[in-house]
Design a protein around this motif. Structure first.
Motif, PDB file in Angstrom:
ATOM      1  N   ALA A  32      -1.372  42.589   0.578  1.00 42.36           N
ATOM      2  CA  ALA A  32      -0.608  41.378   0.866  1.00 42.36           C
ATOM      3  C   ALA A  32      -0.089  41.410   2.295  1.00 42.36           C
ATOM      4  O   ALA A  32       0.438  42.429   2.756  1.00 42.36           O
ATOM      5  N   THR A  33      -0.253  40.329   3.008  1.00 39.56           N
ATOM      6  CA  THR A  33       0.345  40.174   4.333  1.00 39.56           C
ATOM      7  C   THR A  33       1.267  38.963   4.286  1.00 39.56           C
ATOM      8  O   THR A  33       0.934  37.949   3.668  1.00 39.56           O
ATOM      9  N   PHE A  34       2.412  39.074   4.908  1.00 38.16           N
ATOM     10  CA  PHE A  34       3.319  37.924   4.938  1.00 38.16           C
ATOM     11  C   PHE A  34       4.072  37.882   6.256  1.00 38.16           C
ATOM     12  O   PHE A  34       4.204  38.894   6.954  1.00 38.16           O
ATOM     13  N   ASP A  35       4.546  36.703   6.588  1.00 39.38           N
ATOM     14  CA  ASP A  35       5.380  36.548   7.774  1.00 39.38           C
ATOM     15  C   ASP A  35       6.477  35.526   7.484  1.00 39.38           C
ATOM     16  O   ASP A  35       6.481  34.866   6.444  1.00 39.38           O
ATOM     17  N   VAL A  36       7.413  35.439   8.412  1.00 42.14           N
ATOM     18  CA  VAL A  36       8.524  34.500   8.283  1.00 42.14           C
ATOM     19  C   VAL A  36       8.114  33.187   8.928  1.00 42.14           C
ATOM     20  O   VAL A  36       7.695  33.173  10.092  1.00 42.14           O
ATOM     21  N   ASP A  37       8.217  32.105   8.186  1.00 43.88           N
ATOM     22  CA  ASP A  37       7.848  30.795   8.732  1.00 43.88           C
ATOM     23  C   ASP A  37       8.769  30.423   9.891  1.00 43.88           C
ATOM     24  O   ASP A  37      10.002  30.514   9.779  1.00 43.88           O
ATOM     25  N   ASN A  38       8.169  30.013  10.999  1.00 39.78           N
ATOM     26  CA  ASN A  38       8.920  29.538  12.166  1.00 39.78           C
ATOM     27  C   ASN A  38      10.003  30.515  12.602  1.00 39.78           C
ATOM     28  O   ASN A  38      11.141  30.132  12.889  1.00 39.78           O
ATOM     29  N   PHE A  39       9.632  31.792  12.657  1.00 38.55           N
ATOM     30  CA  PHE A  39      10.630  32.817  12.987  1.00 38.55           C
ATOM     31  C   PHE A  39      11.229  32.600  14.374  1.00 38.55           C
ATOM     32  O   PHE A  39      12.396  32.975  14.621  1.00 38.55           O
ATOM     33  N   LYS A  40      10.481  32.001  15.266  1.00 35.94           N
ATOM     34  CA  LYS A  40      10.998  31.812  16.628  1.00 35.94           C
ATOM     35  C   LYS A  40      12.252  30.948  16.644  1.00 35.94           C
ATOM     36  O   LYS A  40      13.111  31.104  17.532  1.00 35.94           O
ATOM     37  N   TYR A  41      12.386  30.067  15.631  1.00 34.14           N
ATOM     38  CA  TYR A  41      13.581  29.228  15.576  1.00 34.14           C
ATOM     39  C   TYR A  41      14.807  30.034  15.170  1.00 34.14           C
ATOM     40  O   TYR A  41      15.931  29.689  15.542  1.00 34.14           O
ATOM     41  N   ILE A  42      14.594  31.110  14.397  1.00 31.64           N
ATOM     42  CA  ILE A  42      15.703  32.002  14.067  1.00 31.64           C
ATOM     43  C   ILE A  42      16.233  32.629  15.357  1.00 31.64           C
ATOM     44  O   ILE A  42      17.449  32.680  15.598  1.00 31.64           O
ATOM     45  N   ASN A  43      15.313  33.087  16.201  1.00 29.87           N
ATOM     46  CA  ASN A  43      15.714  33.659  17.492  1.00 29.87           C
ATOM     47  C   ASN A  43      16.411  32.638  18.374  1.00 29.87           C
ATOM     48  O   ASN A  43      17.414  32.935  19.023  1.00 29.87           O
TER      49      ASN A  43
END
Length: 267
Positions: A32-43
């Motif tokens: 399984a691979t996963f990432d955070v959606d729109n992580f750049k907006y968190i930054n």
């Protein structure tokens, strides 16, 4: 071999460990691979330090989540991977991964609820039933993750043959569109040169290629002829074994023939 931010195994270490398990394959796994959606907006909204704290929290939760005989790693940025034991039931895998995501969200970082931060995930899963190269396994899981990103309802997408066929079709369409743009741009350069040089005709030698659609090329040429006021010479140079004849003449006269088309896409 250790990711400096999260303390998880690095991509290189994970690749070696995962391949070792896959070579033995004494049990079934799911990758399984996963990432955070729109992580750049968190930054952007909360700052890079907060973003790093989120990644550290995700890594800690994932590390506590995996069982003995399983693997996890931070691949890059907000991308994580897990090699999970597969009990044979797709629903069990899906529910387990959903539980992980919920555990990640049930936390506060610097006084902020992660659910309030609208944290969400895209995940792709590839179920492994035979010995395979880890690069192929990862590529299939990432293909499924890409599909998850396109969906507004499916957070977790499992790889299957239909998915692969759709992706191949999409890539072919993308390639066709890129080729059409390239051919049109090249023909425009020739039409402009013909008009500026006072030539009677302009044409293209691209039609000699067995891989080129002469009908499309000629359609582009005819449209540009009308735009620039220069006659386009209709061509399909591959007819009557034109391509074969061109290779024979090249050999006869010692002409150089490059083994790539020369455009940016062949680099």
């Amino acid at each position: 071999y250790v990711d400096q931010l999260t303390g998880l195994p690095s991509k290189a270490k994970h690749k070696l460990d995962a391949q070792e398990l896959l070579d033995r394959l004494d049990t079934y796994y799911a990758y399984a691979t996963f990432d955070v959606d729109n992580f750049k907006y968190i930054n952007e909204m909360f700052g890079y330090e907060y973003g790093n704290d989120v990644l550290i929290h995700i890594a800690k939760t994932v590390k506590e989540f995996i069982k003995l005989g399983e693997l996890c790693a931070r691949i890059s940025a907000d991308n994580f991977a897990m090699l999970l034991l597969d009990t044979g039931k797709k629903k069990d895998l899906e529910e387990r991964i959903k539980t992980l995501f919920q555990q990640i969200l049930e936390s506060r970082i610097d006084g902020k609820d992660l659910e309030v931060c609208a944290l969400s995930f895209s995940c792709g899963v590839f179920r492994i039933t035979e010995k395979m190269d880890i690069n192929t396994v990862r590529a299939n899981a990432n293909m499924a993750r890409t599909e998850s990103k396109k969906s507004v309802v499916e957070e977790i997408v499992f790889y299957d043959a239909n998915l692969k066929n759709r992706r191949v079709e999409e890539k072919e369409l993308e390639y066709e569109a890129e080729q059409a743009q390239y051919e049109a741009a090249l023909a425009r350069v020739k039409a402009e040169a013909a008009k500026q040089g006072g030539f009677d005709y302009f044409t293209t030698t691209l039609s000699i290629s067995p891989l080129k659609d002469a009908k499309r090329l000629n359609s582009i040429g005819e449209a540009l002829a009308e735009e620039y006021g220069v006659t386009y010479l209709y061509s399909d140079f591959k007819k009557k074994n034109g391509y074969k004849r061109s290779t024979e003449l090249s050999a006869q006269y010692g002409l150089y023939r490059q083994d790539y088309c020369g455009c940016i896409y062949s680099e």
